[in-house]
Design a protein around this motif. Structure first.
Motif, PDB file in Angstrom:
ATOM      1  N   UNK A 195       0.837  -1.199   0.000  1.00 40.40           N
ATOM      2  CA  UNK A 195       0.000   0.000   0.000  1.00 40.40           C
ATOM      3  C   UNK A 195       0.871   1.247   0.000  1.00 40.40           C
ATOM      4  N   UNK A 196       0.525   2.188  -0.859  1.00 38.81           N
ATOM      5  CA  UNK A 196       1.249   3.448  -0.921  1.00 38.81           C
ATOM      6  C   UNK A 196       0.607   4.469   0.011  1.00 38.81           C
ATOM      7  N   UNK A 197       1.411   5.369   0.583  1.00 37.81           N
ATOM      8  CA  UNK A 197       0.830   6.464   1.372  1.00 37.81           C
ATOM      9  C   UNK A 197      -0.073   7.323   0.487  1.00 37.81           C
ATOM     10  N   UNK A 198      -1.057   7.953   1.071  1.00 31.35           N
ATOM     11  CA  UNK A 198      -2.022   8.736   0.290  1.00 31.35           C
ATOM     12  C   UNK A 198      -1.347   9.864  -0.477  1.00 31.35           C
ATOM     13  N   UNK A 199      -0.312  10.500   0.120  1.00 32.01           N
ATOM     14  CA  UNK A 199       0.342  11.619  -0.555  1.00 32.01           C
ATOM     15  C   UNK A 199       1.127  11.170  -1.786  1.00 32.01           C
ATOM     16  N   UNK A 200       1.376   9.874  -1.899  1.00 36.04           N
ATOM     17  CA  UNK A 200       2.152   9.355  -3.020  1.00 36.04           C
ATOM     18  C   UNK A 200       1.265   8.967  -4.203  1.00 36.04           C
ATOM     19  N   UNK A 201      -0.033   9.028  -4.022  1.00 40.77           N
ATOM     20  CA  UNK A 201      -0.946   8.589  -5.072  1.00 40.77           C
ATOM     21  C   UNK A 201      -1.077   9.613  -6.198  1.00 40.77           C
ATOM     22  N   UNK A 202      -0.713  10.853  -5.911  1.00 45.03           N
ATOM     23  CA  UNK A 202      -0.882  11.921  -6.899  1.00 45.03           C
ATOM     24  C   UNK A 202       0.386  12.108  -7.718  1.00 45.03           C
ATOM     25  N   UNK A 203       0.523  11.319  -8.762  1.00 40.57           N
ATOM     26  CA  UNK A 203       1.694  11.457  -9.625  1.00 40.57           C
ATOM     27  C   UNK A 203       1.554  12.704 -10.496  1.00 40.57           C
ATOM     28  N   UNK A 204       2.706  13.290 -10.839  1.00 35.01           N
ATOM     29  CA  UNK A 204       2.740  14.495 -11.671  1.00 35.01           C
ATOM     30  C   UNK A 204       3.737  14.284 -12.797  1.00 35.01           C
TER      31      UNK A 204
ATOM     32  N   UNK B 113       6.982  13.699 -10.900  1.00 35.38           N
ATOM     33  CA  UNK B 113       7.109  12.593  -9.936  1.00 35.38           C
ATOM     34  C   UNK B 113       6.273  11.411 -10.391  1.00 35.38           C
ATOM     35  N   UNK B 114       6.894  10.230 -10.377  1.00 32.39           N
ATOM     36  CA  UNK B 114       6.150   9.029 -10.738  1.00 32.39           C
ATOM     37  C   UNK B 114       6.603   7.858  -9.876  1.00 32.39           C
ATOM     38  N   UNK B 115       5.676   6.929  -9.696  1.00 37.87           N
ATOM     39  CA  UNK B 115       5.935   5.721  -8.913  1.00 37.87           C
ATOM     40  C   UNK B 115       5.948   4.535  -9.861  1.00 37.87           C
TER      41      UNK B 115
END
Length: 257
Positions: free
Chosen positions: A68-77, A80-82
């Motif tokens: 599970x990713x932290x909520x702040x990490x869900x917003x890729x731009x 920034x990418x995961x």
């Protein structure tokens, strides 16, 4: 003008264009127990000095063990990418997770650790170093910490390695020339294995290892502020969580108790 001369000029022009860096990717990895704590480290990576005409992206390579990713990490731009990896390369995921998708020479990969807060000009220093070095026609990796390891680590003959503690940079195409780079074996992460292993593949690819002006001063145990600006520093709230490497060495590769 002789057609052969024209051909040479055209090839030189095309090579010069191909060698221009138009993308820089800062690449790193983390683990399940650390991922909740690295937000401010990532923010500092995103606050690097911008380079005119160059796209800059921070890519976090997340192993399958992170469910599970932290909520702040869900917003890729765009910056920034995961990358959710299907395979875990261990600590070497910091670069291999990105190399799986990147192989263009015009892309520069800068990679480092998830517990180091960086000076805001370190990426531009890597970029400028590669741009200046391109005329030598040799492949090069730049770093800020270089050590020599030998018998203390069972390495014969001794060899130089760059440590990702202070960031390392390499053109994206270079390590693809060594197919074994993705054949990661089960190694002991507490023996600096990822840095040694990657530097070993640099050697197979005939890459020269060089340091930036902002180079770790082993005699004073610090980075020089005059050359580095805001100094690197380790975030102990992250590094103390199941550290991936626990061996400390000096510039000659000797283990410090």
């Amino acid at each position: 003008m002789d057609m052969r001369v024209i051909f040479v000029f055209v090839m030189m022009f095309l090579k010069g264009a191909a060698d221009e860096i138009d993308r820089v990717i800062f690449s790193l990895t983390t683990q399940s127990k650390r991922i909740q704590h690295i937000e401010h480290v990532l923010k500092q990576m995103l606050q690097q000095i911008q380079i005119d005409g160059v796209t800059y992206v921070v890519q976090l390579n997340v192993p399958p063990s992170v469910e599970e990713l932290p909520s702040w990490m869900m917003n890729e731009t765009d910056e920034f990418r995961v990358n959710r990896m299907e395979r875990d390369f261990g600590p070497s995921s910091k670069i291999l997770g990105t190399l799986l998708h990147e192989r263009e020479r015009s892309t520069l990969i800068v990679y480092g650790d998830d517990d180091i807060v960086l000076p805001n000009q370190i990426v531009s220093m890597h970029y400028e170093a590669h741009q200046l070095y391109d005329g030598t026609q040799r492949d090069v990796a730049f770093g800020t910490r270089k050590i020599r390891i030998g018998k203390d680590f069972g390495v014969h003959p001794a060899m130089d390695i760059l440590e990702a503690t202070g960031t390392i940079s390499i053109r994206a195409d270079v390590l693809h020339r060594v197919p074994s780079v993705f054949n990661v074996i089960d190694v002991d992460a507490c023996r600096l294995s990822d840095d040694f292993w990657i530097s070993y593949h640099f050697r197979l690819a005939h890459v020269e290892l060089r340091t930036l002006p902002c180079t770790y001063d082993f005699h004073r145990n610090r980075w020089p502020v005059v050359l580095c600006g805001t100094p690197f520093h380790v975030d102990r709230t992250i590094s103390d969580i199941e550290a991936l490497s626990s061996v400390v060495v000096d510039s000659s590769g000797n283990v410090i108790p």
